[in-house]
Design a protein around this motif. Sequence first.
Motif, short mmCIF file in Angstrom:
data_model
loop_
_atom_site.label_atom_id
_atom_site.label_comp_id
_atom_site.label_asym_id
_atom_site.label_seq_id
_atom_site.Cartn_x
_atom_site.Cartn_y
_atom_site.Cartn_z
N SER A 522 0.84 -1.21 0.00
CA SER A 522 0.00 0.00 0.00
C SER A 522 0.88 1.26 0.00
O SER A 522 0.58 2.23 -0.69
CB SER A 522 -0.96 0.01 1.20
OG SER A 522 -0.29 0.18 2.42
N ASP A 523 1.98 1.24 0.75
CA ASP A 523 2.92 2.38 0.75
C ASP A 523 3.51 2.58 -0.64
O ASP A 523 3.57 3.70 -1.16
CB ASP A 523 4.06 2.13 1.75
CG ASP A 523 3.62 2.28 3.20
OD1 ASP A 523 2.45 2.66 3.42
OD2 ASP A 523 4.43 2.02 4.10
N GLU A 524 3.96 1.47 -1.23
CA GLU A 524 4.61 1.57 -2.55
C GLU A 524 3.63 2.08 -3.60
O GLU A 524 3.97 2.96 -4.40
CB GLU A 524 5.16 0.19 -2.95
CG GLU A 524 5.93 0.24 -4.26
CD GLU A 524 6.47 -1.14 -4.65
OE1 GLU A 524 6.15 -1.58 -5.77
OE2 GLU A 524 7.21 -1.73 -3.85
N LEU A 525 2.39 1.55 -3.57
CA LEU A 525 1.38 1.99 -4.54
C LEU A 525 1.10 3.48 -4.36
O LEU A 525 1.02 4.24 -5.35
CB LEU A 525 0.10 1.18 -4.36
CG LEU A 525 -1.09 1.59 -5.24
CD1 LEU A 525 -0.75 1.52 -6.72
CD2 LEU A 525 -2.31 0.69 -4.95
N ALA A 526 0.96 3.93 -3.11
CA ALA A 526 0.67 5.35 -2.86
C ALA A 526 1.76 6.24 -3.42
O ALA A 526 1.49 7.25 -4.08
CB ALA A 526 0.51 5.59 -1.35
N PHE A 527 3.01 5.87 -3.18
CA PHE A 527 4.12 6.72 -3.64
C PHE A 527 4.30 6.66 -5.15
O PHE A 527 4.68 7.65 -5.78
CB PHE A 527 5.41 6.36 -2.89
CG PHE A 527 5.41 6.86 -1.47
CD1 PHE A 527 5.29 8.21 -1.20
CD2 PHE A 527 5.50 5.97 -0.41
CE1 PHE A 527 5.27 8.67 0.11
CE2 PHE A 527 5.47 6.42 0.90
CZ PHE A 527 5.36 7.78 1.16
#
Length: 549
Positions: A522-527
């Motif tokens: 989720s962090d990677e997708l957001a960034f």
Amino acid sequence: MALPVDSIRALSDLHPKPSNLKFQYGTAGFRTVAHVLDSVLFRVGVLAALRSKKLDGKTIGVMVTASHNPEQDNGVKLVDPRGEMLEASWEIHATALSNAQTTDEFIGELEKLVQTSKIDLSKPARVVYARDTRPSGAALVSSLEDGIKAIGAEGRNAGVTTTPVLHYLVRAINTKGTKESYGEDSEEGYFLKLSTAFKKLVSTRQTPSALVIDCANGVGAPIAERLIEYLGNSLPLVLENASITTPGALNNSCGADYVKTTQKLPPSLAGRLQPGQRGCSLDGDADRLMYFYLDERNQFHMLDGDKIAALVSAFIVELVKTSGLDSQIKVGVVQTAYANGASTKYLSERLPVKCVPTGVKHLHHAAEHYNIGIYFEANGHGTVLFSQPTQDVLQSYEPSTPAQSTALEHLRNLNQLINQTVGDALSDMLLVEVVLAHKAYSGAEWDSLYVDLPNRLVKVVVADRNQVKTEDAERRLVSPVGLQEKINDLVRRYDGGRSFVRPSGTEDVVRVYAEASNKAQSDELAFRVAGLVYDECGGNPASRPKEFL
């Protein structure tokens, strides 16, 4: 009858508009650093009086607050007669009046408003106003009072109180002596209404363990202190972060917004909250609520607005069914795209769920379309609305079994317990405590209704947020052209992936939300999505986080 131009001119000249600033009335009213708001407050005083005249002398509310913002900020918003937010068409008038550069321009805008809105100036004007605990509040209220005085309106100062109490007062004043009477138009009336309903709802239940309340060092502290007197021993409350006179303490590393954005326990509660004990946080004006608990390993668990919606909805649906009213009363939930996907799935299996654009006015309006409409933003702002026909049904219905009679009485008392004018952290807190008492749930049992999908929120500073346009309740981008397809391509690469992008309503930033099956994804997708927005929308280099990929 004409505007009292001489009076308006004389007092307006004492509150000149800063020449280099443009103000905008948004979802939260006007909100910015306090020291530039003097002219805005004066003009809001005049506008509130004109709104009252337009509505045949009904009382209009004005709240001076900046909610969860830092202490140096302040703001002001208007409240319409039923305790609801200002009608959207008048937001434009508020913005126009606030930006008139000179007193002459301001008077010209007022005359235009009177003419276009067909305001009968011979009608009376009544305004009730209040403020939170910010140091800037007293001076801004003084400016507001000059505006009320300039147009000859009747003003009532409700003092230092929460935003929800002010909304309650507006509705109580305007419904006094009618079939829809909302309660006594005083703080005492508010406390009596909530505490009486609460005591009835938990009278057959075991007294719960103490609840810790993080008051955000804001106006919720003195109001919660008074609520304790009315609740007696029906609910033990422990108030923390209740320092309303300590400079810089308001919302500082505490409060509902801190808990939601950091997903951590406020540092001041470390060692104060015991494993298994329930805790909750209010925001600076006590209209948002976040719950939390520590498990046996001292791990922090957040119970946000989505979790509150799930808990409350299931309880109300069950009561409606048990009372035998499920064919007459339709219950529905309203969410925004920020609602966690797991909560939407849980709710959709139990009752109708509607998604609307971000902003309380959208949620509140959509909730009014149900017999009982429930809405909670993930940030902890929300309430439950009982339509007037539904309230009439609850009063007239004749139950045929003891179980129906008990469920009906619970619904009647919930109708009194819930502040239906606006999200109210203290009213919502009592509502949550009622459900927990009836279900005999601990925080962990409540939390286990569903498991949140990991999510991340990122903001990208851009030159102009207005280039970003959305549709489908802000879940799809229509501009910049082609960006949505790129986001879709990214989302497909992540298990349980979901992401959407929307412009902020108040500042030149674009907000990116992402979900996936685990936190790293989720962090990677957001960034990654934020990186696309940065590239496509001319992101500010100073705001380019190192995590952008």
